[in-house]
Design a protein around this motif. Structure first.
Motif, PDB file in Angstrom:
ATOM      1  N   ILE A 142       5.388  65.674   5.747  1.00 32.75           N
ATOM      2  CA  ILE A 142       5.181  67.320   6.641  1.00 32.75           C
ATOM      3  C   ILE A 142       6.851  67.096   7.946  1.00 32.75           C
ATOM      4  O   ILE A 142       6.467  66.045   8.324  1.00 32.75           O
ATOM      5  CB  ILE A 142       4.444  67.086   6.710  1.00 32.75           C
ATOM      6  N   THR A 160      -5.316  70.822  -0.312  1.00 32.60           N
ATOM      7  CA  THR A 160      -4.066  70.198  -0.293  1.00 32.60           C
ATOM      8  C   THR A 160      -4.296  69.209   0.080  1.00 32.60           C
ATOM      9  O   THR A 160      -4.277  69.378   1.622  1.00 32.60           O
ATOM     10  CB  THR A 160      -2.958  71.736  -0.014  1.00 32.60           C
ATOM     11  N   ASP A 180       2.168  59.782  -0.392  1.00 32.36           N
ATOM     12  CA  ASP A 180       2.849  60.721  -1.224  1.00 32.36           C
ATOM     13  C   ASP A 180       4.147  61.416  -0.282  1.00 32.36           C
ATOM     14  O   ASP A 180       4.706  62.273  -1.641  1.00 32.36           O
ATOM     15  CB  ASP A 180       2.785  61.011  -2.395  1.00 32.36           C
ATOM     16  N   THR A 181       3.322  62.407   0.667  1.00 30.61           N
ATOM     17  CA  THR A 181       3.718  63.680   1.042  1.00 30.61           C
ATOM     18  C   THR A 181       4.159  63.336   2.416  1.00 30.61           C
ATOM     19  O   THR A 181       3.693  63.076   4.000  1.00 30.61           O
ATOM     20  CB  THR A 181       2.277  64.534   1.486  1.00 30.61           C
ATOM     21  N   MET A 226       0.420  63.204  -3.511  1.00 26.25           N
ATOM     22  CA  MET A 226      -0.725  64.300  -3.082  1.00 26.25           C
ATOM     23  C   MET A 226      -1.114  65.416  -3.739  1.00 26.25           C
ATOM     24  O   MET A 226       0.125  66.134  -4.832  1.00 26.25           O
ATOM     25  CB  MET A 226       0.673  65.672  -1.377  1.00 26.25           C
ATOM     26  N   VAL A 282       6.738  66.365  -1.393  1.00 29.84           N
ATOM     27  CA  VAL A 282       6.075  65.213  -2.126  1.00 29.84           C
ATOM     28  C   VAL A 282       6.664  64.558  -3.002  1.00 29.84           C
ATOM     29  O   VAL A 282       7.396  65.110  -3.980  1.00 29.84           O
ATOM     30  CB  VAL A 282       4.109  65.891  -2.746  1.00 29.84           C
ATOM     31  N   ASN A 340       5.941  63.117  -6.401  1.00 30.24           N
ATOM     32  CA  ASN A 340       5.051  63.478  -7.365  1.00 30.24           C
ATOM     33  C   ASN A 340       4.205  62.570  -8.528  1.00 30.24           C
ATOM     34  O   ASN A 340       5.464  61.645  -8.932  1.00 30.24           O
ATOM     35  CB  ASN A 340       5.736  64.672  -7.913  1.00 30.24           C
ATOM     36  N   LEU A 396       7.322  57.212   0.807  1.00 36.29           N
ATOM     37  CA  LEU A 396       6.240  57.754  -0.271  1.00 36.29           C
ATOM     38  C   LEU A 396       5.985  57.495  -1.443  1.00 36.29           C
ATOM     39  O   LEU A 396       6.634  56.810  -1.773  1.00 36.29           O
ATOM     40  CB  LEU A 396       6.715  59.408  -0.446  1.00 36.29           C
ATOM     41  N   ARG A 421       6.179  71.104   3.243  1.00 35.91           N
ATOM     42  CA  ARG A 421       6.179  69.894   2.829  1.00 35.91           C
ATOM     43  C   ARG A 421       6.818  69.278   0.966  1.00 35.91           C
ATOM     44  O   ARG A 421       6.832  69.890   0.520  1.00 35.91           O
ATOM     45  CB  ARG A 421       4.560  69.567   2.041  1.00 35.91           C
ATOM     46  N   SER A 463       3.874  57.471  -5.145  1.00 38.57           N
ATOM     47  CA  SER A 463       3.061  58.777  -5.328  1.00 38.57           C
ATOM     48  C   SER A 463       1.721  58.304  -5.660  1.00 38.57           C
ATOM     49  O   SER A 463       0.913  57.439  -5.902  1.00 38.57           O
ATOM     50  CB  SER A 463       3.732  58.861  -7.375  1.00 38.57           C
ATOM     51  N   VAL A 465      -3.187  65.732   1.761  1.00 41.02           N
ATOM     52  CA  VAL A 465      -1.191  65.120   2.373  1.00 41.02           C
ATOM     53  C   VAL A 465      -1.221  64.164   2.439  1.00 41.02           C
ATOM     54  O   VAL A 465      -0.130  63.430   2.527  1.00 41.02           O
ATOM     55  CB  VAL A 465      -0.646  65.991   3.760  1.00 41.02           C
ATOM     56  N   TRP A 466      -2.457  63.237   3.120  1.00 43.66           N
ATOM     57  CA  TRP A 466      -2.475  61.539   3.147  1.00 43.66           C
ATOM     58  C   TRP A 466      -4.018  61.402   2.972  1.00 43.66           C
ATOM     59  O   TRP A 466      -5.012  61.509   3.444  1.00 43.66           O
ATOM     60  CB  TRP A 466      -2.693  62.036   4.645  1.00 43.66           C
TER      61      TRP A 466
END
Length: 366
Positions: free
Chosen positions: A162, A69, A159-160, A1, A255, A257, A173, A253, A175, A71-72
């Motif tokens: 929440i 930002t 990748d995120t 994300m 993440v 990375n 998840l 969140r 990256s 998130v999906w």
């Protein structure tokens, strides 16, 4: 994300509602349409990453946060290439939520992958939790809609992670490919399949980092209770009430990375990196290979071979590639061999024991 600054094809956006039906698809383009959750926390629509002028993706991001930002992402492996004659469409088709080409309506860039059905009573709603839910619309509220969902983004993340999601053995998840490319990258994060409340980062399916746990065996830092509490969807105990308010806000969140770091971030006027792992080379799983030890204070290289061992591949070792590990310098169990006590060492969990029946044990002994 990643955080995607406004620009390129991300022109003025007309946010209309939180629900998509057969008759109300979302269209990309110059005046891209979006969904906004009922409480105004999340937004869904087409976006173009920085340094790209034509590749368009469907994503979910925090509404009214700048820079954007994400998130999906839906079509992370197959972007829509926008031109004068074609843009993307996010629509319900044949019982599935799909990213389609607006010109032909035949090419699918992404789909929820469900069995085709003919029902026209399907609805997609962007919840205030950030969850995108496809369900049969019988007039339920959000809670019942999630319970009866046919598909939801919380169970199909990118990748995120929440608040509101649940990290179970089926969730993973993955990256981004790099900072401006939401394609599938090299790193994944999930529950360690060996059991316990441990977690593992893998690099191309090879363990890269594992969370530690209290006790004699510890490969790395223990996952902070606040994060494990969030990963359990607030079902685990032992978290201070003073910390719970930090998770009640959806601007929190975790993440995976693209660099290989697992990052925990919270928002107070800007994103703050509160925790991350691995923090250095020695935090990585098996950083120095077999029979190697790692110390960040070692100069010029963090890795050394244990006493009685030497690098398996000397030239690679000198270049900083320690994956080959170390090899024994002499035959095993010579007459004058002794055991050395290695202090200040962290080692991994032992391999789980193999249970054998009496018959199997007799066979292996023979």
């Amino acid at each position: 994300m990643m955080m995607v600054p406004e620009g390129g094809l991300q022109e003025q956006i007309a946010a209309l509602h939180d629900t998509l039906t057969y008759d109300t698809p979302i269209r990309g383009g110059v005046k891209s349409e979006t969904l906004v959750s009922a409480g105004g926390k999340f937004e869904l629509g087409f976006f173009t990453p920085l340094n790209s002028s034509s590749e368009s993706y469907v994503g979910i991001w925090y509404h009214n946060l700048n820079p954007r930002t994400v998130v999906w992402v839906a079509n992370r492996e197959k972007p829509v290439f926008v031109n004068l004659t074609s843009t993307g469409v996010f629509a319900i088709k044949e019982g599935n939520l799909q990213v389609l080409d607006s010109f032909t309506d035949d090419e699918s860039y992404w789909s929820t992958g469900l069995e085709p059905i003919k029902s026209s009573n399907l609805t997609v709603r962007l919840m205030d939790s950030g969850n995108l839910v496809l369900f049969s619309d019988d007039g339920e509220d959000d809670r019942l809609a999630v319970q009866k969902s046919l598909w939801q983004s919380f169970q199909n993340p990118t990748d995120t992670f929440i608040p509101g999601m649940l990290m179970d053995k089926s969730l993973e998840l993955t990256s981004w490919r790099d900072q401006d490319d939401p394609g599938i990258g090299n790193f994944t994060f999930k529950l360690d399949q060996e059991g316990g409340n441990q977690y593992v980062i893998s690099r191309k399916s090879i363990p890269y980092w594992k969370s530690g746990e209290p006790g004699e065996f510890s490969t790395s830092a223990e996952m902070p209770p606040l994060i494990t509490y969030m990963l359990s969807n607030f079902r685990m105990r032992g978290v201070s009430p003073n910390n719970l308010t930090r998770l009640e806000d959806n601007y929190t969140r975790l993440v995976m990375n693209f660099t290989g770091e697992l990052q925990f971030l919270t928002y107070t006027k800007q994103w703050n990196l509160d925790w991350w792992e691995p923090k250095d080379r020695c935090s990585e799983f098996n950083a120095c290979g077999d029979f190697g030890s790692c110390n960040s204070n070692n100069i010029p290289r963090e890795c050394k071979c244990l006493p009685g061992f030497s690098p398996q591949f000397v030239e690679k070792w000198k270049s900083g590639d320690f994956s080959g590990g170390c090899a024994r310098q002499s035959k095993i169990c010579e007459k004058n061999d002794t055991f050395l006590s290695l202090k200040m060492m962290k080692v991994g969990k032992p391999n789980p024991p193999i249970k054998l029946t009496t018959k199997q044990y007799a066979g292996t002994s023979a």
